[in-house]
Motif scaffolding. Structure first.
Motif, mmCIF file in Angstrom:
data_model
loop_
_atom_site.group_PDB
_atom_site.id
_atom_site.type_symbol
_atom_site.label_atom_id
_atom_site.label_comp_id
_atom_site.label_asym_id
_atom_site.label_seq_id
_atom_site.Cartn_x
_atom_site.Cartn_y
_atom_site.Cartn_z
ATOM 1 N N THR A 71 -44.667 66.341 76.002
ATOM 2 C CA THR A 71 -44.621 65.746 74.673
ATOM 3 C C THR A 71 -43.717 66.622 73.814
ATOM 4 O O THR A 71 -43.166 67.615 74.280
ATOM 5 C CB THR A 71 -46.034 65.594 74.081
ATOM 6 N N ARG A 72 -43.513 66.247 72.569
ATOM 7 C CA ARG A 72 -42.656 66.997 71.660
ATOM 8 C C ARG A 72 -43.443 67.381 70.413
ATOM 9 O O ARG A 72 -44.249 66.587 69.922
ATOM 10 C CB ARG A 72 -41.432 66.169 71.253
ATOM 11 N N LEU A 73 -43.183 68.597 69.937
ATOM 12 C CA LEU A 73 -43.784 69.041 68.675
ATOM 13 C C LEU A 73 -42.869 70.084 68.040
ATOM 14 O O LEU A 73 -41.722 70.268 68.461
ATOM 15 C CB LEU A 73 -45.209 69.564 68.905
ATOM 16 N N LEU A 74 -43.367 70.752 67.004
ATOM 17 C CA LEU A 74 -42.549 71.689 66.252
ATOM 18 C C LEU A 74 -42.591 73.096 66.837
ATOM 19 O O LEU A 74 -43.674 73.653 67.054
ATOM 20 C CB LEU A 74 -43.019 71.762 64.801
ATOM 21 N N PHE A 75 -41.423 73.645 67.102
ATOM 22 C CA PHE A 75 -41.251 75.087 67.257
ATOM 23 C C PHE A 75 -40.647 75.554 65.926
ATOM 24 O O PHE A 75 -39.708 74.921 65.430
ATOM 25 C CB PHE A 75 -40.286 75.415 68.402
ATOM 26 N N TYR A 76 -41.173 76.622 65.352
ATOM 27 C CA TYR A 76 -40.638 76.999 64.048
ATOM 28 C C TYR A 76 -40.775 78.499 63.800
ATOM 29 O O TYR A 76 -41.610 79.179 64.403
ATOM 30 C CB TYR A 76 -41.318 76.210 62.923
ATOM 31 N N ARG A 77 -39.940 78.984 62.881
ATOM 32 C CA ARG A 77 -39.961 80.366 62.448
ATOM 33 C C ARG A 77 -40.933 80.477 61.275
ATOM 34 O O ARG A 77 -40.594 80.198 60.133
ATOM 35 C CB ARG A 77 -38.556 80.801 62.042
ATOM 36 N N ARG A 78 -42.171 80.893 61.567
ATOM 37 C CA ARG A 78 -43.170 80.975 60.506
ATOM 38 C C ARG A 78 -42.849 82.075 59.503
ATOM 39 O O ARG A 78 -43.247 81.999 58.335
ATOM 40 C CB ARG A 78 -44.554 81.182 61.096
ATOM 41 N N ASP A 79 -42.113 83.114 59.936
ATOM 42 C CA ASP A 79 -41.740 84.166 58.992
ATOM 43 C C ASP A 79 -40.760 83.644 57.951
ATOM 44 O O ASP A 79 -40.872 83.954 56.759
ATOM 45 C CB ASP A 79 -41.165 85.379 59.732
ATOM 46 N N LEU A 80 -39.806 82.807 58.367
ATOM 47 C CA LEU A 80 -38.849 82.242 57.426
ATOM 48 C C LEU A 80 -39.501 81.179 56.555
ATOM 49 O O LEU A 80 -39.141 81.025 55.380
ATOM 50 C CB LEU A 80 -37.658 81.645 58.181
ATOM 51 N N LEU A 81 -40.455 80.451 57.127
ATOM 52 C CA LEU A 81 -41.196 79.478 56.325
ATOM 53 C C LEU A 81 -42.021 80.195 55.261
ATOM 54 O O LEU A 81 -42.128 79.732 54.112
ATOM 55 C CB LEU A 81 -42.101 78.644 57.237
ATOM 56 N N ALA A 82 -42.586 81.341 55.612
ATOM 57 C CA ALA A 82 -43.357 82.124 54.638
ATOM 58 C C ALA A 82 -42.459 82.629 53.509
ATOM 59 O O ALA A 82 -42.872 82.659 52.335
ATOM 60 C CB ALA A 82 -44.047 83.293 55.338
ATOM 61 N N GLN A 83 -41.225 82.998 53.854
ATOM 62 C CA GLN A 83 -40.293 83.438 52.823
ATOM 63 C C GLN A 83 -39.981 82.335 51.823
ATOM 64 O O GLN A 83 -39.659 82.607 50.658
ATOM 65 C CB GLN A 83 -39.004 83.944 53.462
ATOM 66 N N ALA A 84 -40.083 81.070 52.293
ATOM 67 C CA ALA A 84 -39.851 79.929 51.401
ATOM 68 C C ALA A 84 -41.102 79.560 50.614
ATOM 69 O O ALA A 84 -41.072 78.617 49.810
ATOM 70 C CB ALA A 84 -39.364 78.733 52.208
ATOM 71 N N GLY A 85 -42.223 80.279 50.851
ATOM 72 C CA GLY A 85 -43.422 80.075 50.052
ATOM 73 C C GLY A 85 -44.536 79.298 50.720
ATOM 74 O O GLY A 85 -45.469 78.858 50.038
ATOM 75 N N PHE A 86 -44.497 79.158 52.050
ATOM 76 C CA PHE A 86 -45.516 78.365 52.744
ATOM 77 C C PHE A 86 -46.153 79.202 53.854
ATOM 78 O O PHE A 86 -45.451 79.818 54.664
ATOM 79 C CB PHE A 86 -44.896 77.101 53.345
#
Length: 428
Positions: free
Chosen positions: A143-158
């Motif tokens: 199946t497909r889902l999100l791979f993501y940079r949580r550190d960069l997402l945190a820098q954006a405020g999330f």
């Protein structure tokens, strides 16, 4: 002379006994399995245990490359040279079922103490049910889902992944605003991959085909909404309009922070662990796909095990399907390949249950939806990807693009409509 004759007569019963033993020894049954790609290499490591527990059965594996497997199966069917069983991509089952090449498995499953449909993820199991009949048994899932940079997402405020489209939009907008002047994109959506758009389309209430799979439904409100969201990610400057061949190395680019979100499959867990630099290992993770109003569905892919109607050794072939379907065998298979198991019982294994990257896939597998079960689906999916790429590149109107695509799909399904209409007219 007399002594030699007596000795010969005494040996006759023993010779007869030995001859009788030779005549009654059961012949070895050889079953033929066709398997594709990496799985074709690995399955051979699982077979010694099967052959030890099933004396008199030997399995001969023929490994096929994925690029040639479909044509090989069709050629073998036309020439009456099918194996006993095979690995088969889920989207190929409708075509083989339409050819009446597959052995219906409902009766075999009903007698089985191993293959238990309720233990399989529902969306994955349904990919094997064609016109109400089980035609295969899921072997591994994709199946497909999100791979993501949580550190960069945190820098954006999330501090959490997106749970809905609206939240995802806010995150991508924030990442874009923060990245002004930097070579950073909120998401990578390669234009030559249809799976991300298909997943968005499967999240809608409306089916992708209508009239029992006779006509396209891509101009319906559901798919228009999915394509609109997909195209808007490019229009807003959140995704670059590139194919994956234009990205030198996806893992390096994500590792250096050029992309924050990437929609991909389970094989990339191992690739991210191997390929991302050490300083980026703590910064990435996985998350289920967000949907229009909450956690969303994704595609139900993978491969199944099928038996052919022409099989010479059906009981032995079914015994192998059962063996490969056992949770303990699936755990070994996962350890060797990284492929995800289709049974909930297998996911109870600590190696999977405690894997922080696989956990999101376990969650997502409860919300997978099969693609339409028609033989023409693979061609439709490829044409859908081309239509989406043209729409993104040209900025074409979504309504006009989907209406034109529906006409194209209806042309692809013309023979199917004719066959189904003819069958219904002939029915008493």
């Amino acid at each position: 002379m007399r002594r030699s004759l007596i000795a010969s007569l005494l040996l006759l019963p023993l010779a007869a006994l030995l001859a009788g033993c030779t005549r009654t020894a059961p012949p070895e049954q050889v079953i033929h399995l066709w398997a594709m790609g990496r799985e074709g290499e690995v399955v051979a490591e699982l077979l010694p245990e099967f052959e030890r527990s099933h004396p008199g059965i030997r399995v001969k594996v023929q490994q096929l490359p994925w690029t040639a497997a479909h044509e090989k199966l069709l050629t073998a069917y036309a020439g009456g040279a099918m194996p006993d069983l095979a690995q088969m991509g889920n989207t190929w089952l409708p075509e083989m079922a339409a050819l009446h090449a597959l052995e219906p498995l409902d009766a075999w499953i009903a007698r089985s103490q191993v293959v238990r449909p309720a233990d399989y993820f529902a969306g994955i199991w349904s990919t094997n049910v064609i016109d109400g009949v089980a035609q295969g048994v899921p072997w591994y899932v994709d199946t497909r889902l999100l791979f993501y940079r949580r550190d960069l997402l945190a820098q954006a405020g999330f501090d959490h992944p997106p749970a809905s489209w609206d939240e995802w939009r806010r995150m991508m907008a924030a990442i874009k605003a923060r990245s002004a002047g930097h070579d950073r994109w909120p998401i990578l959506l390669p234009l030559n991959e249809f799976e991300p758009l298909l997943a968005l389309g499967l999240q809608q209430e409306e089916p992708l085909l209508r009239d029992g799979g006779r006509r396209g439904n891509f101009s319906g409100a559901g798919f228009r909404r999915a394509l609109g969201f997909y195209a808007d990610m490019f229009a807003q400057g959140w995704a670059p309009g590139v194919t994956n061949t234009q990205i030198s190395n996806v893992w390096n680019e994500i590792g250096r922070g050029r992309f924050v979100f990437y929609i991909s499959g389970p094989w990339n867990i191992g690739e991210f662990k191997r390929r991302l630099p050490p300083e980026s290992q703590a910064g990435w993770t996985t998350a289920p796909l967000p949907g229009p109003h909450g956690p969303g569905a994704s595609i139900a892919g993978g491969s199944s095990l099928v038996m052919f109607r022409s099989a010479h050794h059906k009981p032995e072939a079914w015994a192998l399907i059962e063996y490969l379907s056992r949770p303990e065998t699936q755990r070994r298979f996962h350890a060797l390949t990284g492929d995800l198991p289709p049974r909930r019982a297998t996911w109870a294994d600590p190696a999977l249950a405690t894997d922080p990257y696989a956990r999101a896939f376990r969650d997502q597998l409860e919300r997978v939806v099969p693609a339409p079960a028609v033989p023409e689906w693979e061609r439709i999916a490829n044409e859908m990807q081309l239509m989406a790429a043209r729409t993104v590149s040209s900025g074409a109107d979504i309504g006009a693009a989907t209406a034109q695509f529906d006409a194209q799909v209806d042309a692809l399904l013309e023979k199917r409509r004719w066959m189904l209409d003819r069958r219904e007219k002939a029915a008493p």
